[in-house]
Design an enzyme around this catalytic site. Structure first.
Site, PDB file in Angstrom:
ATOM      1  N   CYS A 138      -3.403   4.840  29.621  1.00  0.00           N
ATOM      2  CA  CYS A 138      -4.528   4.299  30.398  1.00  0.00           C
ATOM      3  C   CYS A 138      -5.561   5.341  30.798  1.00  0.00           C
ATOM      4  O   CYS A 138      -6.671   4.992  31.165  1.00  0.00           O
ATOM      5  CB  CYS A 138      -4.010   3.590  31.642  1.00  0.00           C
ATOM      6  SG  CYS A 138      -3.500   4.702  32.959  1.00  0.00           S
ATOM      7  N   CYS A 145     -13.307  -0.531  41.986  1.00  0.00           N
ATOM      8  CA  CYS A 145     -12.179  -0.161  42.862  1.00  0.00           C
ATOM      9  C   CYS A 145     -12.016   1.350  42.888  1.00  0.00           C
ATOM     10  O   CYS A 145     -11.457   1.913  43.814  1.00  0.00           O
ATOM     11  CB  CYS A 145     -10.896  -0.846  42.410  1.00  0.00           C
ATOM     12  SG  CYS A 145     -10.052  -0.046  41.046  1.00  0.00           S
ATOM     13  N   CYS A 188     -12.010  -3.107  36.104  1.00  0.00           N
ATOM     14  CA  CYS A 188     -13.006  -3.746  36.982  1.00  0.00           C
ATOM     15  C   CYS A 188     -14.395  -3.852  36.374  1.00  0.00           C
ATOM     16  O   CYS A 188     -15.032  -4.890  36.446  1.00  0.00           O
ATOM     17  CB  CYS A 188     -13.170  -2.960  38.278  1.00  0.00           C
ATOM     18  SG  CYS A 188     -11.684  -2.722  39.228  1.00  0.00           S
ATOM     19  N   ASN A 226       4.675  16.150  23.556  1.00  0.00           N
ATOM     20  CA  ASN A 226       5.519  15.292  24.396  1.00  0.00           C
ATOM     21  C   ASN A 226       5.031  13.841  24.419  1.00  0.00           C
ATOM     22  O   ASN A 226       5.400  13.076  25.290  1.00  0.00           O
ATOM     23  CB  ASN A 226       5.567  15.845  25.836  1.00  0.00           C
ATOM     24  CG  ASN A 226       6.691  15.206  26.652  1.00  0.00           C
ATOM     25  OD1 ASN A 226       7.773  14.970  26.132  1.00  0.00           O
ATOM     26  ND2 ASN A 226       6.415  14.908  27.906  1.00  0.00           N
ATOM     27  N   SER A 277       5.686  11.705  22.142  1.00  0.00           N
ATOM     28  CA  SER A 277       6.711  10.855  21.552  1.00  0.00           C
ATOM     29  C   SER A 277       8.005  11.016  22.354  1.00  0.00           C
ATOM     30  O   SER A 277       8.626  10.046  22.771  1.00  0.00           O
ATOM     31  CB  SER A 277       6.913  11.275  20.096  1.00  0.00           C
ATOM     32  OG  SER A 277       7.780  10.423  19.464  1.00  0.00           O
ATOM     33  N   ALA A 296      -4.846   6.306  18.928  1.00  0.00           N
ATOM     34  CA  ALA A 296      -4.751   6.565  20.379  1.00  0.00           C
ATOM     35  C   ALA A 296      -6.117   6.929  20.960  1.00  0.00           C
ATOM     36  O   ALA A 296      -7.167   6.691  20.365  1.00  0.00           O
ATOM     37  CB  ALA A 296      -3.725   7.647  20.659  1.00  0.00           C
ATOM     38  N   ASP A 299       0.283   6.150  11.931  1.00  0.00           N
ATOM     39  CA  ASP A 299      -0.947   5.927  11.169  1.00  0.00           C
ATOM     40  C   ASP A 299      -1.156   6.977  10.089  1.00  0.00           C
ATOM     41  O   ASP A 299      -1.901   6.752   9.134  1.00  0.00           O
ATOM     42  CB  ASP A 299      -2.161   5.965  12.116  1.00  0.00           C
ATOM     43  CG  ASP A 299      -2.396   4.624  12.769  1.00  0.00           C
ATOM     44  OD1 ASP A 299      -2.230   3.602  12.088  1.00  0.00           O
ATOM     45  OD2 ASP A 299      -2.730   4.608  13.965  1.00  0.00           O
ATOM     46  N   LEU A 346       9.758  22.339  11.195  1.00  0.00           N
ATOM     47  CA  LEU A 346       8.620  22.119  10.298  1.00  0.00           C
ATOM     48  C   LEU A 346       7.563  23.159  10.668  1.00  0.00           C
ATOM     49  O   LEU A 346       7.062  23.169  11.792  1.00  0.00           O
ATOM     50  CB  LEU A 346       8.079  20.695  10.514  1.00  0.00           C
ATOM     51  CG  LEU A 346       6.799  20.333   9.783  1.00  0.00           C
ATOM     52  CD1 LEU A 346       6.984  20.394   8.269  1.00  0.00           C
ATOM     53  CD2 LEU A 346       6.353  18.915  10.182  1.00  0.00           C
ATOM     54  N   GLU A 374     -15.565 -14.441  40.688  1.00  0.00           N
ATOM     55  CA  GLU A 374     -14.687 -15.015  39.659  1.00  0.00           C
ATOM     56  C   GLU A 374     -15.408 -15.643  38.467  1.00  0.00           C
ATOM     57  O   GLU A 374     -14.874 -15.664  37.361  1.00  0.00           O
ATOM     58  CB  GLU A 374     -13.829 -16.122  40.280  1.00  0.00           C
ATOM     59  CG  GLU A 374     -12.914 -15.661  41.373  1.00  0.00           C
ATOM     60  CD  GLU A 374     -12.349 -16.854  42.104  1.00  0.00           C
ATOM     61  OE1 GLU A 374     -11.199 -17.200  41.844  1.00  0.00           O
ATOM     62  OE2 GLU A 374     -13.082 -17.448  42.921  1.00  0.00           O
TER      63      GLU A 374
HETATM   64  C1  LIG Z   1      -0.525   6.335  24.357  1.00  0.00           C
HETATM   65  C2  LIG Z   1      -0.132   6.671  22.956  1.00  0.00           C
HETATM   66  C3  LIG Z   1      -0.805   6.053  21.924  1.00  0.00           C
HETATM   67  C4  LIG Z   1      -0.461   6.342  20.616  1.00  0.00           C
HETATM   68  N1  LIG Z   1      -1.137   5.707  19.615  1.00  0.00           N
HETATM   69  C5  LIG Z   1      -0.802   5.966  18.330  1.00  0.00           C
HETATM   70  C6  LIG Z   1      -1.464   5.314  17.264  1.00  0.00           C
HETATM   71  O1  LIG Z   1      -2.387   4.518  17.465  1.00  0.00           O
HETATM   72  N2  LIG Z   1      -1.070   5.587  16.000  1.00  0.00           N
HETATM   73  C7  LIG Z   1      -0.063   6.470  15.748  1.00  0.00           C
HETATM   74  O2  LIG Z   1       0.237   6.690  14.593  1.00  0.00           O
HETATM   75  N3  LIG Z   1       0.572   7.097  16.719  1.00  0.00           N
HETATM   76  C8  LIG Z   1       0.238   6.867  18.011  1.00  0.00           C
HETATM   77  N4  LIG Z   1       0.910   7.483  19.012  1.00  0.00           N
HETATM   78  C9  LIG Z   1       2.054   8.356  18.665  1.00  0.00           C
HETATM   79  C10 LIG Z   1       1.633   9.796  18.521  1.00  0.00           C
HETATM   80  O3  LIG Z   1       0.884   9.963  17.363  1.00  0.00           O
HETATM   81  C11 LIG Z   1       2.901  10.636  18.441  1.00  0.00           C
HETATM   82  O4  LIG Z   1       3.596  10.440  19.633  1.00  0.00           O
HETATM   83  C12 LIG Z   1       2.584  12.104  18.330  1.00  0.00           C
HETATM   84  O5  LIG Z   1       1.900  12.364  17.173  1.00  0.00           O
HETATM   85  C13 LIG Z   1       3.830  12.961  18.440  1.00  0.00           C
HETATM   86  O6  LIG Z   1       3.463  14.311  18.538  1.00  0.00           O
HETATM   87  P1  LIG Z   1       3.936  15.251  19.712  1.00  0.00           P
HETATM   88  O7  LIG Z   1       3.434  16.604  19.428  1.00  0.00           O
HETATM   89  O8  LIG Z   1       3.538  14.709  21.005  1.00  0.00           O
HETATM   90  O9  LIG Z   1       5.506  15.179  19.549  1.00  0.00           O
HETATM   91  P2  LIG Z   1       6.643  15.475  20.599  1.00  0.00           P
HETATM   92  O10 LIG Z   1       6.814  14.274  21.473  1.00  0.00           O
HETATM   93  O11 LIG Z   1       6.415  16.753  21.274  1.00  0.00           O
HETATM   94  O12 LIG Z   1       7.875  15.606  19.617  1.00  0.00           O
HETATM   95  C14 LIG Z   1       8.290  14.521  18.855  1.00  0.00           C
HETATM   96  C15 LIG Z   1       9.446  14.889  17.945  1.00  0.00           C
HETATM   97  O13 LIG Z   1       9.014  15.751  16.916  1.00  0.00           O
HETATM   98  C16 LIG Z   1       9.883  16.873  16.768  1.00  0.00           C
HETATM   99  N5  LIG Z   1       9.054  18.013  16.360  1.00  0.00           N
HETATM  100  C17 LIG Z   1       7.812  18.294  16.816  1.00  0.00           C
HETATM  101  N6  LIG Z   1       7.322  19.356  16.153  1.00  0.00           N
HETATM  102  C18 LIG Z   1       8.292  19.763  15.296  1.00  0.00           C
HETATM  103  C19 LIG Z   1       8.361  20.810  14.357  1.00  0.00           C
HETATM  104  N7  LIG Z   1       7.352  21.639  14.163  1.00  0.00           N
HETATM  105  N8  LIG Z   1       9.498  20.945  13.650  1.00  0.00           N
HETATM  106  C20 LIG Z   1      10.516  20.102  13.830  1.00  0.00           C
HETATM  107  N9  LIG Z   1      10.500  19.081  14.713  1.00  0.00           N
HETATM  108  C21 LIG Z   1       9.388  18.907  15.424  1.00  0.00           C
HETATM  109  C22 LIG Z   1      10.492  17.039  18.129  1.00  0.00           C
HETATM  110  O14 LIG Z   1      11.741  17.661  18.009  1.00  0.00           O
HETATM  111  C23 LIG Z   1      10.589  15.623  18.625  1.00  0.00           C
HETATM  112  O15 LIG Z   1      11.797  15.047  18.203  1.00  0.00           O
HETATM  113  C24 LIG Z   1       0.585   7.256  20.333  1.00  0.00           C
HETATM  114  C25 LIG Z   1       1.256   7.873  21.381  1.00  0.00           C
HETATM  115  C26 LIG Z   1       0.903   7.587  22.685  1.00  0.00           C
HETATM  116  C27 LIG Z   1       1.626   8.252  23.808  1.00  0.00           C
HETATM  117  S1  FES Z   2     -13.157   0.687  38.791  1.00  0.00           S
HETATM  118 FE1  FES Z   2     -11.306  -0.377  39.100  1.00  0.00          FE
HETATM  119  S2  FES Z   2     -10.191   0.151  37.355  1.00  0.00           S
HETATM  120 FE2  FES Z   2     -12.124   1.002  36.958  1.00  0.00          FE
HETATM  121  S1  FES Z   3      -0.919   7.222  34.101  1.00  0.00           S
HETATM  122 FE1  FES Z   3      -1.692   6.104  32.414  1.00  0.00          FE
HETATM  123  S2  FES Z   3      -2.115   7.669  31.023  1.00  0.00           S
HETATM  124 FE2  FES Z   3      -1.128   8.691  32.598  1.00  0.00          FE
END
Ligand SMILES: Cc1cc2nc3c(=O)[nH]c(=O)nc-3n(C[C@H](O)[C@H](O)[C@H](O)COP(=O)(O)OP(=O)(O)OC[C@H]3O[C@@H](n4cnc5c(N)ncnc54)[C@H](O)[C@@H]3O)c2cc1C
Ligand code: FES
Ligand code: FES
Length: 1336
Positions: free
Chosen positions: A52, A117, A154, A271, A273, A348, A370, A414, A1276
């Site tokens: 959000c 708000c 809002c 983080n 995922s 995202a 994706d 990786l 409303e």
């Molecule tokens: C709000 C939100 C919206 C999203 N929307 C989309 C979307 O529209 N489309 C989409 O495809 N994805 C989407 N995602 C998913 C997002 O793409 C993945 O969560 C993200 O790419 C994971 O990367 P990270 O660095 O955060 O991984 P982390 O959470 O840090 O790690 C994930 C995993 O990868 C492993 N890892 C990481 N790096 C390595 C490495 N170098 N070697 C070995 N293991 C490794 C870790 O051990 C862990 O198990 C969304 C996520 C969120 C939170």
């Molecule tokens: S002003 Fe209320 S959520 Fe944006």
């Molecule tokens: S509280 Fe919604 S993105 Fe962090």
């Protein structure tokens, strides 16, 4: 196991100040640290899952490779504090403050009326601020991209964008129609009946007043962090938490060693995922390895045949790298890069792309990924490293399926990803369809690649990979193999589709359901690919005719529309309102677009919401235990394990309630049985929220299932399961009328429910006092008196001992009328039992699970009409799903029946409605209170009549609309003049008739894309249908320095009621607004208040404030007369000297309103708001996606108290309505568990969903003598106008169906999701799917 050795010091900066954390806990997020440890509460919690943007902050780091300082926005709820070693964090408090200096971003978002708000505002400010740190003069596209990850419930986003645009290079007027000039400058509206140009304003703020942006004033990156980044030692840092250890090695070698030592430990990068999985799926990792300081993982190298990207690079960085490569290389080499870029734009929001790493994305192997489908078809290789050495594996289907033989070994990491260039005669494409275009997980996505034998159209190699269709990304390897050697023609297309459907078999339980839709996308995407490649082949083959080459079938222009995706366009628009009379004194603020009183505080994060109240002495936290069964007997509750958890103080059950436990049918805490999943059973009280949440997992409840379990309206009807008797209104003789009409049509309409999704979840802080059983309750509610009363009866304490305080509410929309009393009462029981203050803050998941929302509706209609479209008889029967308790369901049924006729005069009518009793959480009040659902049935019926008469729907609407002073179905007299004016204005300003013709032209020329246009009239009644609800009081004190404190019974929910009240007081007392102040709404100052709801909060409280001010002014009159030249301060001083009371209570006895249901007659509503909206959309028949081309709204606001606020209400409600009718879909498991419990699964509109052109006009020169200064309540009504988008979509669908010779009278279902649109636009591909289903 966590190592017992000592933790290192975690050093980072926040807002220029050094933070040293000696006991950094890896499980603590930056959001929690900021709010709890540093008391920086400007950063808000709204979802906890990165979805959000409310918690957006800026993180600055030195890039280990380029040595440059990089600034990026992140969602603090997903950032572990341990990842911040050496980083500088900037929060909204660090950007500016009302106490010192406002930052231009903060000033402009407030003054452009971009806050209502204000709960989302700090996040919006930080996204914009970060953008400006990187691009001081961004493009509008960059602005849109930066804000796409921030939700606002809002405003409707328009004013937020308007504030951001003031920083953009190209910002210039309204830029309507892409001319770059304001339409008013062009003189286009000179002849409009909107009135003289000089009376009409189109500016809601004065841009010239804004302070300029001066990038040199920004905080610098702390030099100490630069020194730290140069650390030659590069030693490993370790942080031990209570349960988890974080290890951050300084060198690559150390990382590999650690991975060998802790093979089970995940690498933690973004983080995004791991974090959500740990939070909601209960995944637990005792050791986390952070490679954040390892520069080897960020190396990017270009070679002649490809690109190697370090696995640690963020997705935002990957996007930049790919864009650069695309600009450097010839097109044929960058096919894969372009496909990746396409998805990286919509994956995202910006914050997540900044955080998420390429490696994390690939390794997570989400089925919806994706990028993986494209990387897989693009022959990507993964470079793996361990202490043993390096090796390469293909990113193949086996890797994606997680086969051990094709996967990383536990000790491997990786290191980088090699993506080869594409080659000549090779084509790569990416496809994706989600509930909405941006910031939404895809339903299905795909990567497709084909390589032809040079100079021919013979397939040499083919790869197709899909996401979202199974537990992992799926490759259609077999189909591809079978197509090798085939020519790229229609025969191949047909065979390919059949093979793909065969191979990519979606089981009925496929994640997220929508099986037929997904299967249709599987083939529709391939068809798009087929056409795209055909186009490219033609281009290639034309200049190089090759022997034996065939003649390519020309793709007719009509079919080319299948190729284009909807581009992301920056919305534009004009807001028109009537200026105040030129004789109105400048000091009088009524009718002027005064900024929201809290606007600047919203923007700096200094506006205090309930959970921002500092921790109180001995405070405890509460978490709720809810039923996991839909209908069951509670056999036993075992609390023992929960009570053993350190920090847990108590568990509150029904037995602890000293007074009444709710009502017999609606208990606060369940006793012997539960009626729905999510019903509250008991509550844990602990020292911290984390302990309380851990403890609820340990409570064991055994159940015995009961029957029958009812979830749907259809089941309820079958079981005769209703909450209250039928409500009915009838006029004329319907049966007789049906016999005399030319035609009769019957139909059904389904309208889904809606989640309030207020950004601030339900929260309450109860503070017991030491004396006389007094309690102070700080609560986010629209109805503090109801909370007070409920707590009183629950605790068996007189009402006068309980004081409820409401400073401001982070969005309510009806969801904070009834429910907050339940949370307040349970927390109060905890406070009474433990003697401690209790804080209860609902997680987004719990809030969505427990609280219920808008009632889903099922409507049946039978309409009789003449061939000219005149409706003679209408019979509508509606059923709403009330859930498991009565709540407001009876009232919603009544309102829905009363309002069903909308703008139409139909002589013979019968409206019936019933609320169904089901085993779902109780549904409750929601903006519009039944009107948005019910009236969709009426308007659908009109559309059906139009189709039968062969006339456009607007003709039927016009023909049947009220024309003269008349009486409604319940015999209330009214004058529809303003309704007709709104309708005509809307047709006029939107150039409706011209555009209707253009739409038809477009549709003739395009087969796969269709446009639709619709104009909808509205007659919306405000207020409650009971006189006792129409009363309000105010208390106004004048202090001896002349300052004035105003209190009234309304609550500030973002709708600007406090601002309007001070405008009223300012006019009445004839003093500037700066003399006036509102502190809070409190049951101690104004007792027995009515809920702030039904659009009349400002009306009724305004009259009460006016009354109090007039009383005071009357008392001051003799003094003023005696000294007419005196100042306000002198008069007040004199009044005090003369012992004149400077405090007065104001009261408004309210409107008379009643309804006699026996007779079917009454005067239930004080007045009506009229309006009309015209929307135009374009749909993609192959995917079900739509874009909103334009919306024009004309609303009768009479004499608006504050046009900026009123336009804000209209726009916000419209966008919320658009969400109801297009994307917001509640999904339940077969066991009645709500699946959609967060922004990932439940899609409220984002900034990208705003119509490309969005115009709002307030109808000038209308009057209503009844209300304060002839204003109208607009909270409303705008909601229903969102249905114009729905009807435009159905208009487009009807055009598609007509062309395909399919029946036009399809079942109307809201929301019109991409799934519904795609399946309604039936074609050869849907047919293939249906035939396949029948066959197997
Ligand atoms: C709000 C939100 C919206 C999203 N929307 C989309 C979307 O529209 N489309 C989409 O495809 N994805 C989407 N995602 C998913 C997002 O793409 C993945 O969560 C993200 O790419 C994971 O990367 P990270 O660095 O955060 O991984 P982390 O959470 O840090 O790690 C994930 C995993 O990868 C492993 N890892 C990481 N790096 C390595 C490495 N170098 N070697 C070995 N293991 C490794 C870790 O051990 C862990 O198990 C969304 C996520 C969120 C939170
Ligand atoms: S002003 Fe209320 S959520 Fe944006
Ligand atoms: S509280 Fe919604 S993105 Fe962090």
């Amino acid at each position: 196991m966590p190592c017992p050795s000592r933790s290192d010091e975690l050093v980072f900066f926040v807002n220029g100040r050094k933070v040293i954390e000696r006991n950094a806990d890896p499980e603590v997020t930056l959001l929690s640290f900021l709010r709890k440890n540093l008391r920086l509460t400007g950063t808000k919690y709204a979802c906890g899952r990165g979805g959000c943007g409310a918690c957006t902050v800026m993180v600055s780091k030195r890039d280990p490779t380029s040595q440059e300082i990089r600034h990026f926005s992140v969602t603090a709820c997903l950032v572990p504090i341990c990842s911040l070693y050496g980083a500088a964090v900037t929060t909204v408090e660090g950007v500016g403050s009302i106490k010192t200096r406002l930052h231009p971003v903060q000033e402009r978002i407030a003054k452009s009326h971009g806050t209502q708000c204000g709960f989302c505002t700090p996040g919006m400010v930080m996204s914009m601020y970060t953008l400006l740190r990187n691009h001081p003069q961004p493009s509008e596209e960059q602005l849109l991209e930066a804000l796409a990850g921030n939700l606002c419930r809002c405003t409707g986003y328009r004013p937020i964008l308007a504030s951001g645009k003031t920083f953009c290079l190209e910002s210039n007027g309204c830029q309507q129609k892409g001319t770059g000039k304001c339409c008013l400058d062009l003189g286009e509206n000179d002849s409009s009946s909107l009135g003289r140009k000089s009376d009409i304003c189109t500016e809601l703020f004065v841009k010239e007043e804004f302070q300029p942006l001066d990038p040199t004033q920004e905080l610098i990156f702390p030099p100490e962090l630069l020194r730290m980044a140069e650390d030659p030692e590069k030693r490993t840092l370790t942080f031990h938490g209570e349960r988890v250890t974080w290890i951050s090695p300084g060198t690559f070698k150390d990382l590999l060693e650690l991975k060998a030592k802790h093979p089970e430990a995940p690498l933690i990068l973004g983080n995004t995922s791991l974090g959500p999985a740990m939070r909601s799926k209960g995944h637990f990792h005792p050791i986390l390895l952070s490679p954040a300081r390892i520069s080897e993982l960020n190396v990017v190298s270009k070679t002649n045949d490809g690109l190697t990207i370090g696995a640690g690079c963020s997705l935002a960085h990957v996007k930049d790298i790919l864009a650069e490569r695309v600009s450097e290389l010839p097109e044929e080499k960058t096919q894969t890069y372009r496909a990746l870029l396409k998805h990286l734009k919509s994956l995202a929001g910006q914050q997540i792309r900044n955080m998420a790493s390429l490696g994390g994305h690939i390794i997570s192997r989400h089925s919806y990924s994706d990028l993986n489908p494209i990387l897989a078809v693009g022959n990507t290789t993964l470079n793996l490293t361990s202490e043993e050495g390096t090796r390469r594996i293909p990113l193949s289907e086996h890797f994606l399926a997680g086969l051990a033989s094709a996967d990383l070994k536990p000790e491997e990491i990786l290191e980088s990803v090699y993506i080869p260039h594409s080659q000549k005669w090779e084509f790569v494409s990416a496809f994706r369809q989600a509930q909405c275009q941006h910031n939404a997980l895809p339903d299905v996505n795909a990567g497709m690649r084909v390589l032809f034998k040079e100079g021919t159209d013979i397939i040499e190699d083919l790869s197709i990979t899909y996401g979202g269709v199974g537990a992992a990304t799926v490759s259609a390897h077999k189909s591809c193999q079978q197509l090798l050697g085939r020519q790229w023609d229609e025969l191949m297309l047909d065979e390919a589709c059949r093979r793909l459907l065969d191979e990519v078999s979606l089981p009925g339980w496929a994640p997220g359901g929508r099986v037929e839709f997904k299967r249709t996308l599987v083939v529709s995407f391939f068809f798009k690919f087929y056409l795209q490649v055909l186009q490219e082949l033609k281009k290639l083959i034309k200049p190089f005719p090759v022997p034996n080459s065939r003649h390519y079938p020309e793709i007719s222009d009509r079919f080319l529309s299948a190729l284009e995706d909807f581009p992301g366009t920056v919305p534009q628009g004009v807001q028109r309102y009537q200026s105040v009379d030129s004789h109105q004194p400048l000091q009088d603020p009524v009718g002027r677009p005064v900024m929201h009183l809290s606007g600047l505080k919203h923007a700096t994060g200094e506006a205090e919401f309930c959970d921002d109240i500092p921790m109180v002495d001995k405070e405890l936290h509460m978490a709720l235990v809810t039923s996991t069964r839909a209908y069951a007997k509670i056999i036993s509750i075992d609390l023992s394990k929960a009570l053993e958890i350190p920090g847990v103080v108590d568990v509150i059950t029904a037995k602890d309630i000293p007074g009444t436990n709710g009502t017999e049918d609606d208990k606060l805490l369940a006793v012997d049985e539960v009626l729905c999943v999510g019903q509250i059973i008991c509550a844990v009280v602990a020292e911290t929220d984390v302990q309380a949440k851990r403890a609820i997992e340990k409570i064991k409840i055994t159940y015995e299932e009961l029957e029958p379990i009812i979830f749907t309206i259809e089941d309820a009807i079958k079981h005769n399961s209703f909450l209250c008797p039928e409500k009915k209104l009838e006029q004329g003789n319907i049966e007789e009328a049906f016999e005399k009409v030319d035609q009769i049509v019957e139909g059904e309409v389904h309208v889904g429910g809606q989640e309030h999704f207020y950004m601030e979840t339900q929260r309450v802080l109860v503070i017991p006092k030491t004396e006389d059983k007094e309690l102070d309750i700080y609560v986010s509610t629209q109805d503090p008196a109801h909370v007070q009363k409920t707590v009183s009866s629950t605790l068996h304490i007189p009402i006068n001992r309980i004081t409820c305080h409401v400073k401001r509410v982070g969005g309510g929309f009806g969801g904070k009328i009834g429910r907050p009393a339940v949370f307040g009462a349970i927390a109060a029981v905890g406070a009474l039992k433990t003697g401690h203050p209790i804080r209860l803050v609902l997680d987004r998941e719990d809030d969505m699970l427990i609280t219920g929302g808008r009632h889903p509706l099922f409507g049946k209609y039978k309409v009789g009409f003449m061939n000219n479209g005149r409706i003679k008889a209408l019979d509508i029967e509606c059923f709403i799903n009330g859930g498991c308790t009565l709540d407001d369901s009876e009232l919603v049924t009544e309102f829905l029946i009363l309002k069903l006729e909308n703008a139409y005069k139909i002589r013979n009518l019968r409206f019936r409605g019933r609320a169904c009793l089901t085993n779902l959480p109780s549904n409750t009040a929601f903006r519009g209170f039944g009107f948005p659902q019910g009236t969709l049935v009426t308007e659908s019926c009109i559309t059906a009549v139009a189709a039968k008469c062969g006339l456009p729907p607007e003709k039927i609407r016009e023909k049947n609309m009220y024309q003269t002073v008349d009486k409604t179905i319940y015999k209330q007299a009214f004058n529809p003049e303003s309704l007709i004016r709104c309708w005509n204005e809307c047709l006029d300003t939107s150039s409706f008739h011209n555009r209707r013709m253009q739409v038809e032209e477009f549709n003739k020329k395009n087969y796969w894309k269709k446009r639709g246009i619709a104009v909808i009239p509205m007659k919306f009644s405000v207020g409650f249908a009971a006189t006792s609800y129409h009363q309000a009081a105010a208390l106004v004190h004048i202090y001896t320095d002349g300052s004035v404190l105003v209190t009234h019974g309304g609550n500030e929910l973002g709708q600007g009621i406090h601002t309007k009240m001070l405008q009223v007081a300012s006019r009445e007392l004839k003093i500037p607004m700066s003399y006036l102040h509102i502190c809070e709404t409190s049951t101690a100052t104004v007792p027995n208040t009515i809920a702030t709801a039904a659009s009349i909060g400002a009306d009724t409280n305004g009259r009460a404030v006016q009354n109090a001010c007039q009383i005071l002014l009357k008392r001051l009159e003799p003094i003023i007369k005696k000294n007419p030249e005196g100042t306000w301060e002198e008069w007040i001083e004199a009044a005090f000297e003369q012992r004149i009371s400077l405090s007065a209570t104001g009261y408004f006895r309210g409107y008379k309103a009643f309804m006699d249901w026996e007779k079917g007659e009454g005067d239930p509503f004080p007045y009506y708001v009229y309006g009309a909206a015209c929307s135009e959309v374009e749909i993609d028949c192959l995917t079900g996606a739509h874009k909103k081309i334009r919306t024009d709204i004309v609303m009768d606001a009479c004499c608006s108290l504050n046009p900026a606020i009123d336009i804000g209400q209209i726009e916000g409600a419209f966008i919320q309505g658009m969400g109801l009718y297009t994307t917001e879909e509640l999904k339940y498991s077969p066991e009645g568990v709500l699946y959609s419990r967060g922004p990932d699964e439940y899609k409220i509109p984002t900034i990208s969903d705003v119509p490309e052109e969005f115009n709002v006009s307030l109808l000038p020169s209308s009057q209503t003598p009844l209300t304060i200064y002839s204003s109208k309540g607009l909270g409303e009504s705008g909601m229903f106008l969102g249905s114009s988008v729905f009807f435009a979509i159905t208009d487009a669908v009807a055009a598609a169906r007509k062309e395909r010779d399919i029946a036009e009278d399809f079942t109307v279902k809201s929301p019109a999701t991409p799934e519904w649109v795609r399946m309604a636009c039936a074609d050869r591909f849907t047919e293939m799917v249906w035939n396949y289903r029948l066959f197997f």
